[in-house]
Design a protein around this motif. Sequence first.
Motif, short mmCIF file in Angstrom:
data_model
loop_
_atom_site.label_atom_id
_atom_site.label_comp_id
_atom_site.label_asym_id
_atom_site.label_seq_id
_atom_site.Cartn_x
_atom_site.Cartn_y
_atom_site.Cartn_z
N SER A 28 19.64 -6.65 -79.49
CA SER A 28 18.65 -7.71 -79.60
C SER A 28 19.36 -9.07 -79.66
O SER A 28 20.40 -9.20 -80.30
CB SER A 28 17.82 -7.51 -80.88
OG SER A 28 16.89 -8.55 -81.04
N GLU A 45 18.31 -11.72 -81.05
CA GLU A 45 18.15 -12.23 -82.41
C GLU A 45 17.79 -11.07 -83.32
O GLU A 45 17.26 -10.05 -82.85
CB GLU A 45 17.05 -13.28 -82.46
CG GLU A 45 17.38 -14.58 -81.75
CD GLU A 45 16.31 -15.64 -82.01
OE1 GLU A 45 16.24 -16.10 -83.16
OE2 GLU A 45 15.57 -15.96 -81.08
N LYS A 54 13.51 -11.66 -87.32
CA LYS A 54 13.10 -12.99 -86.86
C LYS A 54 12.17 -12.92 -85.66
O LYS A 54 11.33 -13.79 -85.47
CB LYS A 54 14.34 -13.82 -86.50
CG LYS A 54 15.20 -14.21 -87.69
CD LYS A 54 16.33 -15.15 -87.24
CE LYS A 54 17.17 -15.58 -88.44
NZ LYS A 54 18.27 -16.50 -88.03
N THR A 55 12.33 -11.89 -84.83
CA THR A 55 11.53 -11.81 -83.61
C THR A 55 10.21 -11.08 -83.82
O THR A 55 9.25 -11.30 -83.07
CB THR A 55 12.31 -11.08 -82.50
OG1 THR A 55 12.63 -9.75 -82.92
CG2 THR A 55 13.61 -11.82 -82.18
N ASP A 78 5.68 -5.68 -78.59
CA ASP A 78 6.46 -5.11 -79.68
C ASP A 78 5.59 -4.22 -80.56
O ASP A 78 6.02 -3.13 -80.98
CB ASP A 78 7.06 -6.23 -80.54
CG ASP A 78 8.13 -7.02 -79.80
OD1 ASP A 78 8.65 -6.51 -78.78
OD2 ASP A 78 8.45 -8.14 -80.23
#
Length: 283
Positions: free
Chosen positions: A94, A96, A100-101, A183
């Motif tokens: 990833s 980040e 955080k995502t 996601d």
Amino acid sequence: MKKLLQSSFLFLATLTGGIVNAQTTANSSLLWEISGNGLQKSSYLFGTVHMMCESDFKMADKTKTAFAKSDKLALEIDMDDPVELMIMQQAAMSKEPLSKTLSSEDYQKLDAFLLKKMGQNAKAYESYSLTTIMSMVMFKSLGCPPKMYELEFMQMAMAKKIETVGLEKIKAQLEFLGNAYSDKEIISQLEHYDSVYFKDLMAIYNSEDIQKIHNMSTDPKFMNEEDRKWMLDIRNNNWAKKMPELMKDQSVFFAVGAAHLGGEQGVVQLLKNAGYTVKPIVK
């Protein structure tokens, strides 16, 4: 390297299983002969499973015979291309941290699932992409040393000294995956990958009924209509347009996920629509 190749195929694993005592119906098969429409030689189309238990892996004589007649191997992606391998390796991580995502709700759901399934919370997987986490979950659920048709065919191609090519690029695969699933959807699907899932898929794959395989793969818990468009329909049409040039003067052994064969937008029907004779090889 082998683990990297296994993980890359799992990015788009829409069907998994084994081939044990398969009973082929009269009008269906995992292996199809493509002829006519100006082809100099017959080519072959085989529906794979992207991962199964090593103890379940078998390759039918009809498949070995078709491969022996072929001059080139075509997979979904060219696993011999070092650029493709580098992109796969980068995509496994990833950019980040997932904390955080992902939204707080999604991260908490992922955290609870991973703690229960993998014995570690989400923090231990912060640097991985969700597709890599899905691969890890599937490996865990399989519960045995894995085996993959794609890797076997690659080794057979190397032994025969024939070229391996790809029908699409890994970058395109990842874009299709991103367009198909959010996601939240990926996290929700993780709970479906358990031992029962693999047992059921093994049974349906063994039937060699490509329509049943297609129907099971497009079950609403795995794909809605929009998902199917990106994961199957668009890709199938892209492949069916690329295949004629590849097999124009050579016999090509095409090996793609079995879920791509059946349905009105499946590769078998699309090739028929293009004027080719596509017949199941039963024995």
